[in-house]
Design a protein around this motif. Structure first.
Motif, PDB file in Angstrom:
ATOM      1  N   LEU A  17      17.832 -36.784  17.166  1.00 58.10           N
ATOM      2  CA  LEU A  17      17.009 -35.589  17.051  1.00 58.10           C
ATOM      3  C   LEU A  17      17.553 -34.459  17.919  1.00 58.10           C
ATOM      4  O   LEU A  17      17.599 -33.307  17.495  1.00 58.10           O
ATOM      5  N   ARG A  18      17.981 -34.797  19.123  1.00 63.22           N
ATOM      6  CA  ARG A  18      18.564 -33.780  20.010  1.00 63.22           C
ATOM      7  C   ARG A  18      19.855 -33.215  19.430  1.00 63.22           C
ATOM      8  O   ARG A  18      20.098 -32.011  19.505  1.00 63.22           O
ATOM      9  N   GLU A  19      20.674 -34.067  18.857  1.00 64.84           N
ATOM     10  CA  GLU A  19      21.929 -33.607  18.247  1.00 64.84           C
ATOM     11  C   GLU A  19      21.648 -32.701  17.054  1.00 64.84           C
ATOM     12  O   GLU A  19      22.304 -31.670  16.875  1.00 64.84           O
ATOM     13  N   LEU A  53      32.961 -25.144   8.592  1.00 68.10           N
ATOM     14  CA  LEU A  53      32.346 -25.646   9.827  1.00 68.10           C
ATOM     15  C   LEU A  53      30.830 -25.481   9.799  1.00 68.10           C
ATOM     16  O   LEU A  53      30.092 -26.380  10.214  1.00 68.10           O
ATOM     17  N   VAL A  54      30.370 -24.356   9.299  1.00 64.43           N
ATOM     18  CA  VAL A  54      28.929 -24.113   9.202  1.00 64.43           C
ATOM     19  C   VAL A  54      28.299 -25.118   8.236  1.00 64.43           C
ATOM     20  O   VAL A  54      27.263 -25.720   8.529  1.00 64.43           O
ATOM     21  N   ARG A  55      28.920 -25.314   7.097  1.00 64.85           N
ATOM     22  CA  ARG A  55      28.413 -26.268   6.104  1.00 64.85           C
ATOM     23  C   ARG A  55      28.377 -27.684   6.689  1.00 64.85           C
ATOM     24  O   ARG A  55      27.396 -28.414   6.519  1.00 64.85           O
ATOM     25  N   GLU A  56      29.425 -28.064   7.393  1.00 64.15           N
ATOM     26  CA  GLU A  56      29.471 -29.395   8.007  1.00 64.15           C
ATOM     27  C   GLU A  56      28.367 -29.560   9.050  1.00 64.15           C
ATOM     28  O   GLU A  56      27.719 -30.614   9.112  1.00 64.15           O
ATOM     29  N   ALA A  57      28.146 -28.542   9.871  1.00 66.60           N
ATOM     30  CA  ALA A  57      27.092 -28.613  10.889  1.00 66.60           C
ATOM     31  C   ALA A  57      25.723 -28.738  10.223  1.00 66.60           C
ATOM     32  O   ALA A  57      24.883 -29.544  10.647  1.00 66.60           O
ATOM     33  N   TRP A  58      25.502 -27.942   9.179  1.00 68.65           N
ATOM     34  CA  TRP A  58      24.233 -27.992   8.451  1.00 68.65           C
ATOM     35  C   TRP A  58      24.003 -29.378   7.843  1.00 68.65           C
ATOM     36  O   TRP A  58      22.941 -29.977   8.010  1.00 68.65           O
ATOM     37  N   GLU A  59      25.007 -29.894   7.156  1.00 73.42           N
ATOM     38  CA  GLU A  59      24.885 -31.201   6.508  1.00 73.42           C
ATOM     39  C   GLU A  59      24.682 -32.315   7.529  1.00 73.42           C
ATOM     40  O   GLU A  59      23.885 -33.230   7.308  1.00 73.42           O
ATOM     41  N   ARG A  60      25.389 -32.241   8.643  1.00 77.51           N
ATOM     42  CA  ARG A  60      25.252 -33.257   9.694  1.00 77.51           C
ATOM     43  C   ARG A  60      23.835 -33.220  10.282  1.00 77.51           C
ATOM     44  O   ARG A  60      23.217 -34.260  10.496  1.00 77.51           O
ATOM     45  N   ALA A  61      23.324 -32.027  10.547  1.00 71.38           N
ATOM     46  CA  ALA A  61      21.979 -31.903  11.108  1.00 71.38           C
ATOM     47  C   ALA A  61      20.929 -32.462  10.147  1.00 71.38           C
ATOM     48  O   ALA A  61      20.024 -33.189  10.561  1.00 71.38           O
ATOM     49  N   VAL A  62      21.059 -32.142   8.876  1.00 69.09           N
ATOM     50  CA  VAL A  62      20.107 -32.639   7.874  1.00 69.09           C
ATOM     51  C   VAL A  62      20.176 -34.162   7.801  1.00 69.09           C
ATOM     52  O   VAL A  62      19.145 -34.838   7.764  1.00 69.09           O
ATOM     53  N   ALA A 112      19.022 -30.821  16.619  1.00 68.28           N
ATOM     54  CA  ALA A 112      18.545 -29.541  17.152  1.00 68.28           C
ATOM     55  C   ALA A 112      19.713 -28.727  17.704  1.00 68.28           C
ATOM     56  O   ALA A 112      19.788 -27.516  17.489  1.00 68.28           O
ATOM     57  N   ARG A 113      20.627 -29.377  18.396  1.00 68.45           N
ATOM     58  CA  ARG A 113      21.790 -28.676  18.957  1.00 68.45           C
ATOM     59  C   ARG A 113      22.620 -28.036  17.851  1.00 68.45           C
ATOM     60  O   ARG A 113      23.013 -26.873  17.950  1.00 68.45           O
ATOM     61  N   LEU A 114      22.860 -28.777  16.794  1.00 67.20           N
ATOM     62  CA  LEU A 114      23.640 -28.247  15.670  1.00 67.20           C
ATOM     63  C   LEU A 114      22.921 -27.080  15.000  1.00 67.20           C
ATOM     64  O   LEU A 114      23.534 -26.059  14.678  1.00 67.20           O
ATOM     65  N   LEU A 115      21.635 -27.218  14.785  1.00 61.65           N
ATOM     66  CA  LEU A 115      20.869 -26.169  14.123  1.00 61.65           C
ATOM     67  C   LEU A 115      20.757 -24.912  14.980  1.00 61.65           C
ATOM     68  O   LEU A 115      20.813 -23.796  14.464  1.00 61.65           O
ATOM     69  N   GLU A 116      20.604 -25.092  16.285  1.00 62.90           N
ATOM     70  CA  GLU A 116      20.513 -23.936  17.181  1.00 62.90           C
ATOM     71  C   GLU A 116      21.784 -23.102  17.127  1.00 62.90           C
ATOM     72  O   GLU A 116      21.745 -21.893  17.341  1.00 62.90           O
ATOM     73  N   ALA A 117      22.905 -23.727  16.827  1.00 62.62           N
ATOM     74  CA  ALA A 117      24.184 -23.013  16.790  1.00 62.62           C
ATOM     75  C   ALA A 117      24.362 -22.197  15.503  1.00 62.62           C
ATOM     76  O   ALA A 117      25.252 -21.354  15.434  1.00 62.62           O
ATOM     77  N   LEU A 118      23.524 -22.458  14.516  1.00 66.42           N
ATOM     78  CA  LEU A 118      23.646 -21.762  13.235  1.00 66.42           C
ATOM     79  C   LEU A 118      22.864 -20.454  13.250  1.00 66.42           C
ATOM     80  O   LEU A 118      21.958 -20.256  14.055  1.00 66.42           O
ATOM     81  N   ARG A 119      23.210 -19.596  12.313  1.00 64.23           N
ATOM     82  CA  ARG A 119      22.540 -18.307  12.177  1.00 64.23           C
ATOM     83  C   ARG A 119      21.064 -18.526  11.819  1.00 64.23           C
ATOM     84  O   ARG A 119      20.742 -19.337  10.950  1.00 64.23           O
TER      85      ARG A 119
END
Length: 105
Positions: A42-44, A17-26, A46-53
């Motif tokens: 851009l907002r999406e 899930l973390v990898r998917e969020a990272w890849e999606r944000a990039v 940022a939302r995904l990245l804010e959720a990551l460590r």
């Protein structure tokens, strides 16, 4: 043994899930341009990245997202967040963008 297997599976699922969020944000950041049409991307991102460590790479990407959002809507909050994340990341590219956007303001 069963509990260890269950923990390993959950850990693997979390990493996925973390990898998917990272890849999606990039991907969202790569596709988005500083136009009103791409503001939701851009907002999406940022939302995904804010959720990551928090880490330096994440902060550099957040700087990019927020500074691009600022370029679109000129909302001071976006500039302040982007500038702050750029300094936190200490990544040359993020800092250069932050200074460039600051000069444009």
């Amino acid at each position: 043994m069963l509990q260890e297997t269950a923990r390993a599976v959950r850990f693997h699922d979390i990493l996925s899930l973390v990898r998917e969020a990272w890849e999606r944000a990039v991907l969202l950041l790569q596709e988005a341009r500083p136009t009103g049409q791409d503001l939701p991307r851009l907002r999406e991102a940022a939302r995904l990245l804010e959720a990551l460590r928090p880490d330096l790479e994440r902060d550099a990407l957040l700087a990019l997202a927020y500074l691009r959002m600022y370029q679109v809507v000129r909302k001071e909050e976006y500039f302040l967040r982007g500038y702050s994340y750029a300094w936190t990341s200490q990544k040359e590219e993020a800092l250069a963008l932050a200074e460039r956007v600051k000069e444009e303001a």
